[in-house]
Scaffold this motif. Structure first.
Motif, PDB file in Angstrom:
ATOM      1  N   LEU A  52      -0.364  -3.685  -8.116  1.00  0.00           N
ATOM      2  CA  LEU A  52      -0.866  -2.406  -7.620  1.00  0.00           C
ATOM      3  C   LEU A  52       0.233  -1.355  -7.513  1.00  0.00           C
ATOM      4  O   LEU A  52      -0.054  -0.156  -7.566  1.00  0.00           O
ATOM      5  N   CYS A  53       1.492  -1.798  -7.376  1.00  0.00           N
ATOM      6  CA  CYS A  53       2.599  -0.853  -7.277  1.00  0.00           C
ATOM      7  C   CYS A  53       2.847  -0.127  -8.595  1.00  0.00           C
ATOM      8  O   CYS A  53       3.555   0.881  -8.624  1.00  0.00           O
ATOM      9  N   ASN A  84       0.830  -1.206   0.000  1.00  0.00           N
ATOM     10  CA  ASN A  84       0.000   0.000   0.000  1.00  0.00           C
ATOM     11  C   ASN A  84       0.861   1.250   0.000  1.00  0.00           C
ATOM     12  O   ASN A  84       0.538   2.250  -0.671  1.00  0.00           O
ATOM     13  N   ALA A 133       0.209   0.672 -10.758  1.00  0.00           N
ATOM     14  CA  ALA A 133      -1.069   1.156 -11.262  1.00  0.00           C
ATOM     15  C   ALA A 133      -0.943   2.546 -11.854  1.00  0.00           C
ATOM     16  O   ALA A 133      -1.668   2.900 -12.790  1.00  0.00           O
ATOM     17  N   CYS A 155       2.394   1.791  -3.397  1.00  0.00           N
ATOM     18  CA  CYS A 155       1.431   2.269  -4.401  1.00  0.00           C
ATOM     19  C   CYS A 155       1.429   3.781  -4.510  1.00  0.00           C
ATOM     20  O   CYS A 155       1.022   4.331  -5.548  1.00  0.00           O
ATOM     21  N   TRP A 156       1.866   4.474  -3.455  1.00  0.00           N
ATOM     22  CA  TRP A 156       1.869   5.931  -3.468  1.00  0.00           C
ATOM     23  C   TRP A 156       3.191   6.499  -3.954  1.00  0.00           C
ATOM     24  O   TRP A 156       3.324   7.720  -4.087  1.00  0.00           O
TER      25      TRP A 156
END
Length: 480
Positions: free
Chosen positions: A107-108, A79, A110, A82-83
């Motif tokens: 997700l990393c 998570n 996206a 991901c940012w």
């Protein structure tokens, strides 16, 4: 073999001189030169195998240690990743095996951001990132973002005017801009097939894409862009800057494949040379097939008022309109937009923008039209055209009813800069320093009025303030 390996590793406690002495004796006891060479090669090979085994074991132990002491679980680590931007995720992946496993999650990736100021991203990198993201891909930014110093190519003052558009030793500004931009784009190592990975697995990566920004990838042509847009039916945000594509074909591809689009930003690579846009069927199809567009920017195109009127009146949800650097726009379309929902209008450096049309526009604002308008920019390095003769210019802002606008519409911000010659100084770090308020006032009239920008005190209400701030799209472009 295990006992031998264990005994051999214990030799590390011996002195290096004794090991060298024993190895020399072993080599010298060999009967021939061939045997000595074979023993030496075997020793080197065994040393290499042991070294790799030792490094691999050390990495495993370090990864196990990191996973124990790292305060976040795998899910939370993913998570956090991901940012991060794409480069930071890749750097984290190279840190240890634990981070590498976490960063391998789709997700990393996206939000893929591969924008650079120098060409260092090729098709393989783009394909790898898209495949890692898979169906999780939501945003992709790709290409070259040149700095202002790269565009101008010098630290000399930038001088541009209609009658004498020269830079330095007499080269026109457009020529130097196009030359520098071509040099930037030609150095890009991405080819026309850099977006092909969006179509793999039946177009699964492209189907989830919501944001696509492409900058200065000259090798992408109309066919390649159309193929990419075909794979992105759910696209919401499309930015095209400096691509060698035509306006008409691009808008046709957008209207055919991107029916969910909300923002379209298209800046021409051929300043003022692309005039092949037709009202029917291109404009009509775009309006009918892309009804959700609320931010529309066409910069640097040869756009007539009739074509713009067809588009603006057709987009029922349009809030922001940017037609900067249009070479044919007179502003006549503004007369028929009184009931529009426009909040932001940018008409910077529109060479044929007429003073009379702008004057009528402000009169319409005072009459109660354009009720949602928050900002308008009519700045031009060479002022506004007077009547039908665009070679006669107006550099005065006296025709704008500033006091009446402050009272009637206190929330509208107006920017109008008409310097005969505009100067920009480029520092060594590439940051742009815009002219000071005093330098503008010394020669020609210019102002930026924000009637609602007071500090909150009674003295500040109802007065206009001066400011020099670039449009939001320009800031976004040059901030990378």
């Amino acid at each position: 073999m295990e006992a031998f390996t264990e005994a051999f590793t214990h030799l590390a406690n011996s002195s290096s001189s004794s090991l060298e002495f024993l190895f020399d004796r072993l080599v010298e006891s060999s009967p021939s030169d061939e045997a000595q060479a074979e023993i030496t090669e075997q020793a080197i090979r065994i040393a290499g195998v042991l070294r790799e085994a030792g490094l691999r074991s050390s990495r495993k132990r370090d990864a196990a240690h990191n996973s124990r002491v790292w305060p976040l679980s795998v899910d939370l680590t993913i998570n956090v990743f991901c940012w991060l931007d794409t480069l930071s995720v890749c750097n984290a992946a190279a840190t240890c095996n634990f981070f590498r496993r976490c960063s391998s999650d789709p997700l990393c990736y996206a939000r893929i951001d591969l924008l650079t100021t120098v060409p260092k991203v090729d098709n393989l990198v783009v394909s790898t990132m898209i495949q890692r993201a898979g169906t999780a891909l939501r945003s992709m930014k790709l290409g070259l973002i040149p700095t202002r110093s790269a565009l101008l190519g010098s630290s000399q003052p930038f001088v541009y005017s209609l009658k004498n558009p020269t830079y330095g030793s007499g080269t026109s500004w457009y020529d130097r801009y196009d030359k520098r931009s071509r040099q930037v784009k030609e150095s890009c190592i991405l080819s026309r097939s850099c977006l092909n990975s969006l179509t793999i697995d039946g177009g699964a990566p492209g189907a989830g894409l919501r944001c696509l920004h492409l900058y200065n990838i000259e090798r992408i042509d109309d066919a390649a862009l159309s193929t990419a847009l075909f794979a992105c039916p759910n696209l919401l945000d499309l930015v095209i800057v400096g691509l060698d594509v035509e306006l008409r074909q691009t808008l046709e591809s957008v209207s055919q494949y991107c029916h969910m689009l909300e923002r379209l930003y298209f800046e021409s690579s051929n300043r003022g040379l692309d005039d092949n846009l037709h009202i029917s069927p291109t404009c009509n199809a775009l309006v009918q097939n892309c009804p959700r567009i609320n931010s529309f920017s066409l910069k640097g195109f040869m756009l007539a008022d009739s074509k713009i009127l067809c588009l603006v009146k057709g987009f029922r949800n349009l809030r922001s309109l940017d037609l900067s650097m249009s070479c044919a726009l007179t502003g006549g379309f503004l007369r028929k937009l009184g009931g529009s929902l426009l909040e932001y209008i940018f008409l910077r450096d529109c060479m044929q923008l007429r003073k009379e049309e702008v004057k009528n526009f402000f009169s319409a604002v005072l009459d109660g039209n354009f009720k949602l308008l928050k900002h308008i920019d009519i700045s031009n390095h060479d002022g506004l055209a007077i009547e039908n003769d665009w070679s006669h210019r107006c550099y005065s802002t006296s025709f704008i009813p500033i006091d009446q606008l402050c009272k009637a519409r206190p929330n509208i911000s107006i920017r109008a800069e008409f310097p005969r010659c505009s100067y920009m100084e480029i520092e060594s770090d590439g940051d742009v320093i815009f002219p000071s308020q005093q330098s503008f006032r010394s020669s020609d009239e210019s102002f930026s009025m924000n009637s609602g920008a007071g500090s909150g005190s009674e003295d500040s209400r109802g007065t206009s303030s001066l400011s020099y701030v670039e449009s939001s799209d320009e800031l976004e472009f040059f901030s990378h």
